[in-house]
Write an enzyme that holds these catalytic residues in place. Structure first.
Site, PDB file in Angstrom:
ATOM      1  N   TYR A   1     -64.113  70.983 -16.198  1.00 30.99           N
ATOM      2  CA  TYR A   1     -62.950  71.804 -16.860  1.00 30.99           C
ATOM      3  C   TYR A   1     -63.450  72.872 -17.240  1.00 30.99           C
ATOM      4  CZ  TYR A   1     -59.997  67.511 -16.584  1.00 30.99           C
ATOM      5  OH  TYR A   1     -58.929  66.610 -16.269  1.00 30.99           O
TER       6      TYR A   1
ATOM      7  N   ASP B   1     -55.729  71.227 -11.460  1.00 31.38           N
ATOM      8  CA  ASP B   1     -54.458  70.588 -11.609  1.00 31.38           C
ATOM      9  C   ASP B   1     -54.169  70.303 -13.015  1.00 31.38           C
ATOM     10  OD1 ASP B   1     -55.946  68.477 -11.812  1.00 31.38           O
ATOM     11  OD2 ASP B   1     -55.338  67.366 -10.048  1.00 31.38           O
TER      12      ASP B   1
ATOM     13  N   HIS C   1     -54.876  64.146  -8.818  1.00 32.26           N
ATOM     14  CA  HIS C   1     -55.446  63.621 -10.138  1.00 32.26           C
ATOM     15  C   HIS C   1     -55.199  62.140 -10.240  1.00 32.26           C
ATOM     16  CE1 HIS C   1     -57.216  65.774 -13.850  1.00 32.26           C
ATOM     17  NE2 HIS C   1     -57.411  64.532 -14.199  1.00 32.26           N
TER      18      HIS C   1
HETATM   19  O1  173 Z   1     -57.429  62.334 -15.996  1.00 35.48           O
HETATM   20  C1  173 Z   1     -57.947  62.455 -17.181  1.00 35.48           C
HETATM   21  O2  173 Z   1     -57.743  61.418 -18.134  1.00 35.48           O
HETATM   22  C2  173 Z   1     -58.717  63.438 -17.318  1.00 35.48           C
HETATM   23  O3  173 Z   1     -59.119  64.303 -16.650  1.00 35.48           O
HETATM   24  C3  173 Z   1     -59.237  63.894 -18.894  1.00 35.48           C
HETATM   25  C4  173 Z   1     -58.949  65.005 -19.419  1.00 35.48           C
HETATM   26  C5  173 Z   1     -59.169  65.431 -20.467  1.00 35.48           C
HETATM   27  C6  173 Z   1     -59.866  64.555 -21.392  1.00 35.48           C
HETATM   28  C7  173 Z   1     -59.943  63.395 -21.107  1.00 35.48           C
HETATM   29  C8  173 Z   1     -59.802  63.083 -19.721  1.00 35.48           C
END
Ligand code: 173
Length: 497
Positions: free
Chosen positions: A237, A265, A357
């Protein structure tokens, strides 16, 4: 350093002065309250006391070090003042333990759906809500499963399949299966060892794990648990602060990670209503200190609460920057269209993951499997195929080796499984993951023989009939196992009258 008695911590139990204890250390979080991505309310619930139990599953071990200035680290708690509270065993805890004791023995777990069925029963409600939830009406999460059932096999016969081999290479790394463990966040919600269950099982069985940015275990803990030379990928991320991302990426490369899967995404997290409802049920139980009006909205659910660092401004312009900071393979995770697949190819990426996702982002987006057909057709027009320098992966809804074989036949290099392995360790720890891998292995052996493919390269497009894949209406037998574990969405709940 002097030790701090618990009574001194207890004096700071308000919004104006808020200390908490985490892992026997005392922190002054007064000024951090409004910055906490999960809102101030949850911290205030533990003001003046020990927050370790709530903190542990949803924060990597270094979260405080990374986010709280060092002068707010007050010191260590005086162990002599800690009253050993025997943790109150609630009725819910007793019930969960009884259910754990009554789990089906592992050798009676016959497929990946079984893990999901067990996890649904034994997981704390909050964890189940977070893991199982998907966005809006949860159409896409179900479509991910359904799409596999619109592809039918065209098996070949009489090919001497006495020996079959389903091992492969994924981005230059050996893998015993054409499957990798896809990233899923917050593993400790499901099991105290979190993602390490996956690392250890992957080491034993020659499978590749993709480490999530938002793992419950720290990145280094996971890499340290791997065996020498064990291939690992990293899901990324991208942080609003690019220096943080750069440091993280370069550290990963130094520690031997082979490929970077940049999630593309999720500029904003989807609204996962099962997760959101769980949060508001929780809140109604009452926090110790009342939140003032400036708090984060209470209904956002676990994942939205911890995702505020993700940069929605991420764009194609950033790809050359990633190329400039790392030599790892760069894969874009979450591509859905031929247009973007071509852009990724032209940007010099080494691959893409056709993913929605796990149905958690844009609801009613198509399945990765369906997109695969159009995307492979487009890539064939642009360059060599199969292209050794550009891999196409698929994830979403994969529960069987036959699902994987369908994706491979349609042009995928390998397939990601996220929830399947997550439910395996949530219900049975590392052994569960090992069992899941064994089950897939057995299914590969049988299906490859029955389809007439001795190696992965012998799985070809002619072995499937995908003519119905784009058709979203039709009559097929219903998927009873999946439908049996799928929990239908509910609507708003009345308070107790
Ligand atoms: O899918 C999710 O839950 C995920 O990708 C996510 C994103 C940020 C924080 C925790 C989970």
């Amino acid at each position: 350093m002097s030790l701090i008695p618990t009574s001194a911590v207890a004096e700071h139990a308000s919004r104006d002065s808020c200390w908490i204890i985490v892992h026997s250390k005392v922190y002054d979080v007064t000024e951090f309250l409004d910055e906490h991505p999960g809102g101030s309310k949850i911290i205030l619930k533990y003001a003046g006391g020990d927050a370790t139990e709530a903190y542990e599953p949803i924060h990597p071990p270094n979260a405080i070090l990374d986010n709280l200035p060092i002068e707010k680290h007050i010191g260590a708690i005086d162990p002599n003042t800690v009253v050993k509270v025997v943790k109150q065993v609630t009725e819910a805890d007793k019930r969960r333990q009884a259910l754990m004791d009554a789990r089906p023995p592992l050798d009676e777990i016959l497929n990946l759906h079984d893990f999901e069925a067990v996890a649904k029963v034994v997981l704390p409600e909050k964890a189940w809500a977070y893991y199982s939830s998907a966005s809006d009406d949860e159409i896409t999460i179900r479509e991910n499963r359904a799409a596999f059932q619109r592809v039918w096999f065209r098996p070949r016969i009489l090919r001497d399949v006495s020996s079959v081999d389903w091992s492969t290479t994924i981005l230059g790394c050996k893998s015993s299966l054409p499957v990798y463990i896809s990233a899923t966040a917050l593993g400790k919600l499901g099991h105290p060892d979190g993602e390490l269950n996956l690392t250890r099982a992957a080491a034993k069985h020659g499978v590749i794990q993709m480490i999530p940015t938002l793992a419950s275990c720290s990145f280094d803990e996971i890499v340290d648990a791997a065996s020498p030379g064990q291939p690992l990928f990293l899901q990324l991320y991208v942080n609003r602060d690019r220096e943080i991302t750069k440091k993280y990426v370069q550290h990963a490369e130094k520690r031997g990670v082979k490929a970077l899967f940049i999630t593309v995404d999720a500029p904003q997290l989807g609204r996962r209503e099962k997760d959101m409802r769980m949060k508001s049920v929780d809140d109604s139980a009452g926090a110790k200190v009342q939140e003032n009006q400036s708090g984060v909205k209470k209904d956002q659910g676990v994942s939205r609460a911890i995702s505020s660092f993700i940069d929605p401004s991420l764009s194609w312009k950033d790809i050359p920057w990633f190329r400039s900071i790392t030599n790892m393979h760069i894969i874009l995770k979450g591509v859905s269209t031929p247009e973007d697949a071509i852009l990724a190819y032209e940007a010099g990426c080494q691959g893409i993951v056709l993913s929605n996702h796990g149905g958690r982002q844009l609801d009613t987006s198509r399945s990765g499997l369906e997109n695969l057909v159009d995307i492979v057709a487009a890539l064939k027009q642009r360059g060599p195929w199969p292209n050794p320098n550009f891999s196409v992966f698929v994830d979403g809804g994969v529960r069987r080796a036959s699902d994987v074989i369908k994706a491979l036949a349609l042009g995928a290099s390998a397939v990601g499984i996220g929830r399947g392995f997550l439910y395996a360790f949530s219900s049975y720890g590392q052994e569960g993951v090992e069992r899941a891998i064994e089950i897939l292995r057995d299914e590969f052996e049988m299906n490859m023989r029955l389809i007439g493919a001795r190696t992965i390269s012998e799985i070809v497009p002619d072995m499937v009939d995908a003519s119905a894949l784009h058709s979203h209406v039709g009559i097929t037998p219903s998927d009873n196992l999946y439908n049996g574990t799928y929990q239908p969405l509910g609507t708003a709940q009345f308070r107790q009258a």
